[in-house]
Enzyme design. Structure first.
Site, PDB file in Angstrom:
ATOM      1  N   HIS A 192     -13.771   1.697  10.295  1.00 42.18           N
ATOM      2  CA  HIS A 192     -13.081   2.283   9.163  1.00 42.18           C
ATOM      3  C   HIS A 192     -11.555   2.186   9.247  1.00 42.18           C
ATOM      4  CE1 HIS A 192     -12.429   4.864   5.792  1.00 42.18           C
ATOM      5  NE2 HIS A 192     -11.911   5.836   6.503  1.00 42.18           N
ATOM      6  N   ARG A 201     -15.804  12.811  13.652  1.00 38.76           N
ATOM      7  CA  ARG A 201     -16.324  11.482  13.340  1.00 38.76           C
ATOM      8  C   ARG A 201     -16.790  10.707  14.570  1.00 38.76           C
ATOM      9  NH1 ARG A 201     -11.770   9.459   8.903  1.00 38.76           N
ATOM     10  NH2 ARG A 201     -12.429  10.879   7.259  1.00 38.76           N
ATOM     11  N   GLY A 223       4.091   0.642   2.109  1.00 40.61           N
ATOM     12  CA  GLY A 223       4.961  -0.397   1.564  1.00 40.61           C
ATOM     13  C   GLY A 223       5.564  -0.022   0.221  1.00 40.61           C
ATOM     14  N   LEU A 239      -3.279   8.950   4.604  1.00 42.89           N
ATOM     15  CA  LEU A 239      -2.410   8.932   3.424  1.00 42.89           C
ATOM     16  C   LEU A 239      -1.095   9.625   3.761  1.00 42.89           C
ATOM     17  CD1 LEU A 239      -5.027   9.848   0.659  1.00 42.89           C
ATOM     18  CD2 LEU A 239      -4.420   7.629   1.586  1.00 42.89           C
ATOM     19  N   GLY A 266       0.849  -1.195   0.000  1.00 47.07           N
ATOM     20  CA  GLY A 266       0.000   0.000   0.000  1.00 47.07           C
ATOM     21  C   GLY A 266       0.877   1.234   0.000  1.00 47.07           C
ATOM     22  N   LEU A 267       0.328   2.350   0.444  1.00 45.37           N
ATOM     23  CA  LEU A 267       1.102   3.591   0.410  1.00 45.37           C
ATOM     24  C   LEU A 267       2.421   3.445   1.150  1.00 45.37           C
ATOM     25  CD1 LEU A 267      -1.690   6.244   0.885  1.00 45.37           C
ATOM     26  CD2 LEU A 267      -0.272   5.878  -1.125  1.00 45.37           C
ATOM     27  N   HIS A 296     -16.488   5.262  11.333  1.00 47.58           N
ATOM     28  CA  HIS A 296     -16.832   6.376  10.458  1.00 47.58           C
ATOM     29  C   HIS A 296     -18.345   6.565  10.425  1.00 47.58           C
ATOM     30  CE1 HIS A 296     -16.887   8.997   7.002  1.00 47.58           C
ATOM     31  NE2 HIS A 296     -15.574   9.029   7.002  1.00 47.58           N
TER      32      HIS A 296
END
Lengths: 639, 248, 234
Positions: A401, A330, A45, A441, A42-43, A266
């Site tokens: 989430h 949230r 890794g 992110l 993912g981002l 969420h």
């Protein structure tokens, strides 16, 4: 267990630069002598793998999907925060740091969060240079939008697909290094164990998901970027294959697990429609800018929403939080949705939903304006529910989430097992008890692009690592453990399916370790989890064999780990006798029913050491105290 | 809420070397709100209880963005609904008693692993051949140093939304990967950051398509119709222009 | 950087070749039709046209050879694409259908190889019948030349020829229906607006060309050769 966070001394703003000045380096021609394993693409890794390969290390990447590009970072919608202050609205690294640590309800390390804010700007530069098509203004410069928990516009976005675009940027950087030969990429491989030799992480065991073969891989360091564990709840916004197994197996090999009970729920997801439901779909938080949340005032009011007159509608967020209204954070929105449905005011066939109504916004701005803002979201909603949100209110409900908890890491993102680094959602490091929107992110890429590549060099340069081969007995032992567990699962040959067990576990977790928790519920959850786990090992039906592609065997193996993690989460929630961020204990609330922190006694990271599972999970808790030198702790209020 | 009975003809294939065959199944009590994949989940639960090996199919996010799912449903990649991935297709698009044929994408470049699961690593190799902008971590200039006109950026985004599912290949009468390759080229080649490597990138990626055994594009345009994100075949024409510029 | 040959043989190169040669052949076909329409002109118009072409002498041969090369390249690329497609999908779908708009898939696009192959056979027969066929002589402006007109009129009194040609021309129209637009796309036409216009114009042109070509044999046949109203046989 030794827990040294290794936070550098000195002023907050200099900690990272001083650390970079002091860390040891590996000479360029020596880098090629080191093998580094990156698990998960993912981002975190993909960015770590490409950056390490560019430096000259030999990198091996593993992902459970059929391509590195499909990691679940791809599904992130809203955006990524950075302190660029392009809109000139007074943003700064300090402000981003402050919002993040406050948003996390003061349960994260100051130094880590400050570094995250410092790195945020570098991420935007890097992504733009890679060709990530961020939203731009008419002059061709980068545009920003605002997001929850901040008073400035600092969120960079690619329409509703920011995660996809950032991940593809990182994936492409990774593929560039595959082409250069510095990365060996192994998709459809699942990590099943960590190999620890002389107290250091020296390799992993994987299962080739196509052939079913158990494989051994040696390395000088292992970077775990395997995401969060929200799927322990069965229903969540996570991808179906997201799981805790890699992290949990590291935990069982000695890596400490921190704050497992911190789970973000969420508020705006499409509600469950039936037992067959396999996952929950998030609707962007931005909808709450124009939608009004309400339920009927009367219990069991079955009239269609359009027939319920204004004075019989309970706009509970607007009434309870007049200054923030529908835009509370949230955790607050989720908690209140649960409260009203618990009172029997929920709507829809299951009673587990609340309305998100655009009637007034459409009346005020016209349909065209609302369509321009949310057209794609409305279409997605209609596609899934067959209801037209322009005509009838959306039905929404909270869903699991993101998990703020994860493997414990020090300032270098290294776990307490030397050589095992953990990045992205898989670690516990930056979000405390609640994550702000557009921060996941940022953290994944900060870890991967701008932290791990330095700190891993520091580790390698400072250690003398004896060469190990996969013929070492530690590899054989770990491979056998992995293989035996698969055999055990297949040998049960019971009557209940894996999904039936997982769904039941999810219900226990959702009801008792979910939006709000209390002692009684947590204690009974622990007992129920143990009983269900026992039943699982006696009565689960795992189809097929282990020597070929068998997705249900993969699931069974993961669910087995969830049963252990679930118990740890409940224990963690039980010991934390305060409310903070996402963690609401019914016993600890302010008079107005808000989360009541106890900074005197609980300003610490709960760090769990695995001992054994023997009917019950045997574990030991350690505390990493959190000291706040630079910010003042305050009670959050959104009234 | 109405429920339906759905008849399925599903491709079963043990592994790459097995010749494969169709099996008939009946799924009862199908709810109109179920997604297509949830309907298959329900069938698999039943098969597992009957001690039959469940049907393997790829999926992950189930919200239409990861690109894992890629079933060919009644001869159409991702089924009848436009701009919709299989995981976002709902059973309300079918009626009681329907018979649905489910096949894997069929392409020499996408060998079958099991049942409906195929190996799409050819796409990764096309990207590895040149589908990137070479910028080392840390060497990027300030982000606002290079303005990109808004329309250029928006169009680049449109092409960059490709989810890599392979429906374009599945639906193409020639099994061509031109839309996939063209989309990445159209994304990167039009950005100022992507210009320095444009020629090299274009030639390398086109060459890799050939090596992987994809067919030629005959401009049927079926790929655009099945694309779950609606990528335009203009990408393919742009790829050809870029290629001509690079070579001649 | 690939050599020009390698580039032309690449996936993109093949389509560029196919598009270029296709467009050239399209222009040839248009001029050919205009020439054919001379049959409806004055009694000598067609033979005069034929004589004018022969007057180019060696240049005519250059043109003919060029045309043959272009035709062969077009056919060869088409067949290569078809063969590769067969290799790229060794196993067909049990069920296959188009998803509809905006797909350009049609009977025309799916039958390019079939119509192409039939047209190859047709062209060989056609050249054999007319270009290499035995014609009588006719004297025009004091010079002896081929009486191509009589050959045409005689040939199409035969129903096999008349209907055979008509069918071949329907196939030509089918081929061009997809082919004209496709050639432009192969050469890089990416604008959606332009593309939509070209597609419509292409289909219209294909229909007109087919009608233009098949009108002649059918008219001659049903009109009874020299008895037909518009055919002026002296």
């Amino acid at each position: 267990m030794k827990l040294d966070p290794k936070v550098p001394e000195g002023p907050l703003e200099n900690k990272w630069s001083d650390h970079l000045r002091d860390i040891k380096l590996v000479a360029p021609n020596n880098k090629r002598k080191y093998n580094i394993i990156v698990v998960g693409t993912g981002l975190a890794g993909a960015s770590a793998a490409s950056s390490l390969a560019e430096l000259g290390y030999n990198v091996q990447t593993f992902s459970i999907q059929d391509s590195a590009r499909r990691a679940h970072s791809i599904a992130a919608q809203g955006g990524i925060n950075a302190a660029k202050n392009y809109p000139n609205d007074g943003d700064s690294v300090w402000r981003l740091f402050y919002d993040t640590i406050k948003g996390g309800d003061y349960r994260a390390r100051e130094a880590n969060v400050y570094r995250l804010a410092q790195n945020s700007n570098l991420i935007i530069d890097q992504a733009v240079a890679q060709g990530v098509p961020f939203g731009r203004d008419y002059g061709g410069l980068l545009d920003n939008r605002s997001f929850g928990g901040a008073q400035v516009s600092r969120t960079f976005y690619s329409r509703g697909q920011t995660g996809q675009q950032l991940l593809l940027g990182a994936y492409q950087a990774m593929m560039k290094e595959v082409n250069s030969g510095k990365i060996q990429d192994y998709p459809r491989q699942e990590m099943l164990d960590l190999v620890v030799i002389d107290g250091k992480a020296r390799g992993i065991i994987t299962r080739d998901l196509v052939s079913g073969e158990i494989q051994k891989w040696n390395a000088d360091a292992v970077v775990l970027c395997t995401g969060g564990y929200g799927n322990v709840f069965y229903l969540s916004t996570n991808a179906k294959n997201s799981n805790v197994t890699a992290a949990w197996r590291c935990h069982k090999r000695g890596a400490a697990f921190a704050n497992p009970c911190f789970v973000q729920i969420h508020p705006t997801c499409i509600p469950v429609s039936g037992d067959y439901q396999s996952k929950l779909t998030l609707m962007s938080e931005s909808l709450r800018n124009d939608g009004r949340v309400w339920v009927p005032r009367k219990k069991g009011d079955n009239r269609p929403p359009s027939e319920i007159p204004e004075d019989e509608r309970y706009y509970y967020l607007e009434e309870k939080y007049p200054s923030f209204g529908n835009l509370v954070p949230r955790d607050v929105a989720s908690r209140n949705a649960k409260m009203v449905t618990d009172q029997g005011l929920g709507v829809g066939p299951t009673g587990l939903a609340v309305y998100l109504d655009f009637r007034d916004a459409i009346k005020r701005d016209g349909k065209a304006v609302i369509e321009a803002k949310y057209g794609n979201l409305f279409a997605m909603y209609e596609n899934i529910t067959d209801d037209n949100p322009y005509e009838t209110p959306m039905r929404i409900f909270p869903a699991v989430h993101y998990t703020m908890g994860g493997l414990w890491v020090d300032y270098n993102l290294m776990s307490n097992i030397p050589g095992l680094f953990v990045a992205g959602e898989a670690n516990f490091s930056d979000h405390g008890a609640n994550r702000l929107g557009a921060s996941a992110l940022m953290q994944g890429l900060s870890d991967g692009y701008f932290i791990i590549p330095y700190t891993i060099g520091n580790y390698l340069a400072g250690e003398t690592l004896e060469p190990v081969s996969t013929s070492h007995e530690a590899f054989s032992e770990a491979a056998k453990t992995s293989s035996d567990q698969l055999d055990r699962l297949l040998a049960v040959k019971g009557d209940k399916t894996i999904i039936e067990f997982h769904r039941e576990l999810g219900k226990i977790m959702w009801n008792k370790v979910g939006i709000s928790r209390n002692r009684e519920g947590l204690e009974s959850a622990i007992n129920e989890i143990r009983a269900l786990r026992e039943e699982f090992w006696e009565n689960v039906r795992v189809p097929g064999e282990k020597n070929y592609y068998n997705k249900y065997l993969e699931f069974a193996n993961r669910v087995a780990d969830y049963f252990e993690l679930a118990e740890l989460m409940a224990m963690d929630a039980l010991q934390r006798e305060e409310s903070c961020g996402c963690h609401l204990r019914d016993e600890y609330q302010t008079e107005e029913g808000e989360a009541l922190r106890n900074d005197e006694e609980f300003s610490f990271v709960a760090v769990w050491e695995y001992l054994n599972v023997n009917g019950k999970l045997e574990t030991r808790m350690h505390k990493e105290p959190l000291e706040f030198e630079f910010v003042e702790l305050q009670q959050r209020s959104y009234k | 809420m109405s429920t339906m009975t759905i008849n399925l003809k599903v491709w079963r294939q043990k592994n790459r070397n097995d010749s494969g065959h169709f099996e008939d199944y009946t799924v009862e009590d199908v709810n109109e709100h179920m997604s297509f994949l949830e309907m298959l989940d329900v069938l698999n639960e039943k098969l597992i209880k009957e001690h039959i090996d469940p049907i393997e199919f790829d999926y992950d996010c189930r919200e239409g963005i990861c690109g894992s799912c890629n079933l060919v449903i009644n001869g159409v990649a991702h089924g009848p609904k436009h701009k919709t991935a299989t995981c976002q297709l709902h059973m309300r698009n079918y009626k009681d008693g329907d018979t649905i044929v489910i096949e894997p994408p069929r392409s020499a470049a996408f060998p079958v692993i099991k049942d409906l699961v195929v190996d799409r690593s050819a796409f990764d190799r096309i990207i590895a051949a040149g589908g990137y902008i070479s910028v080392k971590t840390g060497s990027a200039p300030e982000a606002n140093l290079i303005p990109v006109p808004q329309d250029v950026s928006n169009t680049a985004f449109d092409y960059a939304t490709c989810i890599g599912c392979g429906a374009c290949v599945a639906a193409c009468p020639n099994s061509s990967a031109a839309l996939f390759t063209g989309a990445k080229l159209a994304h990167l080649n039009r950005l100022p950051q992507g210009k320095p490597e444009r020629d090299k990138r274009t030639i390398a990626m086109v060459n890799q398509m050939e090596i992987e055994g994809f067919g030629d594009c005959s401009n049927h345009g079926e790929c655009e119709a099945v694309c779950p994100v609606g990528i335009s075949i203009s990408a393919i024409a742009e790829m050809r222009r870029s290629y001509m510029k690079a070579v001649f | 950087m690939p050599s020009i040959t390698d580039a032309l043989l690449s996936q993109v190169g093949r389509k560029i070749l196919s598009g270029l040669t296709g467009l050239f052949l399209l222009f040839f076909v248009i001029f050919h039709l205009i020439g054919n329409l001379a049959i409806f002109g004055s009694p000598d118009a067609m033979n005069a046209y034929s004589m004018m072409l022969h007057d180019f002498g060696p240049l005519l041969w250059v043109a003919r050879i060029g045309l043959v090369i272009i035709f062969v390249v077009h056919a060869w690329v088409g067949i290569a694409i078809w063969l590769r497609k067969r290799k790229a999908r060794p196993q067909d779908y049990k069920v296959y259908s188009s998803k509809g708009d905006p797909s350009r898939q049609s009977l025309s696009s799916r039958s390019m190889a079939f119509t192409g192959v039939i047209l190859i056979i047709f062209v060989i027969l056609h050249v054999n019948t007319f270009a290499l066929g035995d014609t009588g002589d006719v004297v025009l402006d004091g010079r002896t030349t081929h009486d191509i007109k009589t050959l045409v009129v005689d040939t199409f009194q035969d129903p096999v020829y008349a209907f055979g040609y008509a069918i071949a021309m329907v196939l030509l129209g089918t081929h061009l229906g997809h082919g004209i637009w496709s050639a432009f796309v192969s050469l890089g036409m990416s604008s959606r607006k332009v593309s939509a216009v070209v597609y419509t114009v292409g289909v219209a042109a294909a229909v007109l060309l087919a009608i233009g070509f098949l009108f002649i044999p059918l008219y001659i046949y049903f009109g009874g050769g020299c008895d037909a109203a518009l055919i002026n046989c002296n």
